[in-house]
Design a protein around this motif. Structure first.
Motif, PDB file in Angstrom:
ATOM      1  N   SER A 123      85.745 -55.669 -53.883  1.00  0.00           N
ATOM      2  CA  SER A 123      86.007 -55.031 -55.183  1.00  0.00           C
ATOM      3  C   SER A 123      85.500 -55.846 -56.371  1.00  0.00           C
ATOM      4  O   SER A 123      85.377 -55.323 -57.472  1.00  0.00           O
ATOM      5  CB  SER A 123      87.502 -54.756 -55.330  1.00  0.00           C
ATOM      6  OG  SER A 123      88.193 -55.986 -55.291  1.00  0.00           O
ATOM      7  N   LYS A 147      83.583 -50.343 -57.889  1.00  0.00           N
ATOM      8  CA  LYS A 147      83.697 -49.907 -59.291  1.00  0.00           C
ATOM      9  C   LYS A 147      83.141 -50.914 -60.303  1.00  0.00           C
ATOM     10  O   LYS A 147      82.823 -50.558 -61.421  1.00  0.00           O
ATOM     11  CB  LYS A 147      85.161 -49.620 -59.638  1.00  0.00           C
ATOM     12  CG  LYS A 147      85.772 -48.535 -58.809  1.00  0.00           C
ATOM     13  CD  LYS A 147      85.182 -47.166 -59.153  1.00  0.00           C
ATOM     14  CE  LYS A 147      85.920 -46.058 -58.423  1.00  0.00           C
ATOM     15  NZ  LYS A 147      85.036 -45.173 -57.662  1.00  0.00           N
ATOM     16  N   ASN A 148      83.089 -52.174 -59.929  1.00  0.00           N
ATOM     17  CA  ASN A 148      82.636 -53.184 -60.898  1.00  0.00           C
ATOM     18  C   ASN A 148      81.134 -53.433 -60.847  1.00  0.00           C
ATOM     19  O   ASN A 148      80.626 -54.261 -61.593  1.00  0.00           O
ATOM     20  CB  ASN A 148      83.359 -54.513 -60.642  1.00  0.00           C
ATOM     21  CG  ASN A 148      84.628 -54.619 -61.477  1.00  0.00           C
ATOM     22  OD1 ASN A 148      84.911 -53.746 -62.288  1.00  0.00           O
ATOM     23  ND2 ASN A 148      85.361 -55.694 -61.285  1.00  0.00           N
TER      24      ASN A 148
HETATM   25  C1  NAG Z   1      86.615 -55.673 -61.887  1.00  0.00           C
HETATM   26  O1  NAG Z   1      86.558 -56.966 -62.425  1.00  0.00           O
HETATM   27  C2  NAG Z   1      87.658 -57.309 -63.225  1.00  0.00           C
HETATM   28  C3  NAG Z   1      87.362 -58.650 -63.849  1.00  0.00           C
HETATM   29  O2  NAG Z   1      86.809 -59.533 -62.907  1.00  0.00           O
HETATM   30  C4  NAG Z   1      88.919 -57.327 -62.383  1.00  0.00           C
HETATM   31  O3  NAG Z   1      90.025 -57.640 -63.159  1.00  0.00           O
HETATM   32  C5  NAG Z   1      89.094 -55.956 -61.757  1.00  0.00           C
HETATM   33  O4  NAG Z   1      90.171 -55.993 -60.866  1.00  0.00           O
HETATM   34  C6  NAG Z   1      87.848 -55.543 -61.017  1.00  0.00           C
HETATM   35  N1  NAG Z   1      87.960 -54.158 -60.609  1.00  0.00           N
HETATM   36  C7  NAG Z   1      88.132 -53.843 -59.346  1.00  0.00           C
HETATM   37  C8  NAG Z   1      88.107 -52.369 -59.029  1.00  0.00           C
HETATM   38  O5  NAG Z   1      88.295 -54.669 -58.495  1.00  0.00           O
END
Ligand code: NAG
Ligand code: NAG
Ligand code: NAG
Ligand code: NAG
Ligand code: NAG
Length: 334
Positions: A123, A147-148
């Motif tokens: 993730s 998603k990121n």
């Molecule tokens: C995406 O990255 C942010 C910052 O690193 C984090 O807080 C978030 O959990 C991440 N999103 C996912 C879907 O893991």
């Protein structure tokens, strides 16, 4: 077992104490190490990963070009394999590196098999390149769970099947490269949901068919590469004065539209349209563009080639095989 070794070889006591010092101070997370060794095995234990020794610390002793750990968490955050002589596959254990932000595999020619579904567990992944490999199977639906992610480059592979519409769920995506595979089917309408963040779209050198979705109207890519597919129809909506696009590679398709009506954004400097079914004439405004590449050969264009600007930069090969184009660099109009 420890006792047995000590009693048999007294000098190994020193060795063992060294080992325990090492394991106490070892940064490498044991779960990460386990996954990494599985990945190494999957790649066929290549010589290039000789430093990946289970007895040493993955964060400090394994080749820095291949991985790095976060300074605070000591978890593996990047994994890079370039030009590795490996015969194998990408192990599902890749999904057991939960802190991984970047997976970069480039020019590992004999890496085959599909992209493992466990990648969907990563993730934190923002960068994914698996390029110049023999990776096969589809562009996985499960990529839509990352998603990121901002960057996906799966170019120069053996991917088959269609482009999953669900990629439109990757709302952080800025860069998508699926070119030079064996993808079929149409370009999903839903990809337009990635506008305006997605500014680099490369789908060239596949076997895509159908029209370019009209949902792309109003979208300004920096670069769009649809070259060498079997796409058809009118794509004049990709052009316009207000576009910030600087590179459009659209050659070797079956696009058909009237060129005379096009207008161009100021920055457009690379336009390849060769081998299509484009008709009409070349508008005089073309001389205002800073062309580094302008190729309209093998179309159905007619009339005088505008003179001046960067229009004569390329030789006749950028204009030949049209219906009746004339003037420099082609022979004069009659
Ligand atoms: C995406 O990255 C942010 C910052 O690193 C984090 O807080 C978030 O959990 C991440 N999103 C996912 C879907 O893991
Ligand atoms: C990779 O595959 C090619 C073609 O099958 C072969 O010639 C080459 O030796 C292979 N490379 C390795 C490292 O096995
Ligand atoms: C590429 O992968 C396919 C199977 O997916 C295999 O048949 C072929 O031998 C592989 N080619 C190389 C060069 O490894
Ligand atoms: C994607 O990968 C290809 C092949 O490794 C590379 O040439 C290209 O630069 C990459 N795309 C970008 C712009 O990062
Ligand atoms: C333009 O396209 C033709 C093929 O129609 C090709 O032969 C020529 O090399 C191209 N020129 C440039 C500069 O892209």
């Amino acid at each position: 077992m420890k006792l047995a070794v000590v009693s048999i070889l007294p000098f190994s006591l020193f060795f063992l104490s060294q080992l325990s010092v090492l394991s106490l101070s070892e940064r490498c997370n044991p779960k990460d190490k386990k996954a990494l060794l599985e990945i190494k095995k999957g790649l066929g234990n290549p010589y290039d990963l000789i430093t990946w020794d289970p007895k040493t610390d993955c964060c400090t002793d394994w080749a820095k070009v291949t991985l790095s750990c976060d300074d605070k968490t000591n978890r593996v955050t990047t994994l890079s394999f370039f030009n590795i002589d490996s015969v194998g596959h990408l192990s599902p254990a890749i999904g057991d590196l939960p802190y991984l932000q970047s997976l970069d595999i480039d020019n590992v020619r004999n890496l085959s098999g599909p992209i493992p579904p466990t990648i969907a567990k990563l993730s934190k992944l923002t960068f994914l390149r698996i390029s110049q490999t023999n990776i096969s199977g589809p562009v996985p639906e499960f990529l839509s769970k990352l998603k990121n992610i901002t960057y996906i480059n799966l170019s120069y592979g053996s991917l088959v099947g269609t482009i999953p519409p669900s990629l439109s769920q990757l709302t952080n995506l800025e860069f998508l490269r699926l070119d030079r595979n064996k993808l079929t089917g149409t370009i999903p309408q839903s990809l337009s949901k990635l506008a305006p963040k997605l500014t680099y779209l490369y789908l060239g050198h596949n076997q895509l068919t159908g029209i370019v979705p009209t949902s792309f109207t109003g979208w300004s890519f920096d670069t769009i590469d649809l070259s060498r597919n079997m796409l058809e129809g009118d794509i004049s909506f990709l052009f316009g004065k207000d576009k910030t696009t600087y590179e459009m590679l659209l050659d070797h398709n079956k696009f058909a539209f009237d060129f005379s009506k096009l207008t161009f954004g100021k920055g457009l400097w690379r336009l390849d349209l060769n081998h299509n079914k484009i008709y009409g004439s070349l508008p005089p405004s073309l001389t205002k563009q800073p062309w580094q590449l302008f190729n309209v050969s093998y179309n159905r264009l007619c009339g005088k080639i505008p003179q001046g600007g960067s229009m004569q930069r390329c030789d006749q090969h950028c204009y030949f095989h049209n219906k009746c184009l004339c003037d420099a660099p082609l022979p004069p109009c009659k």
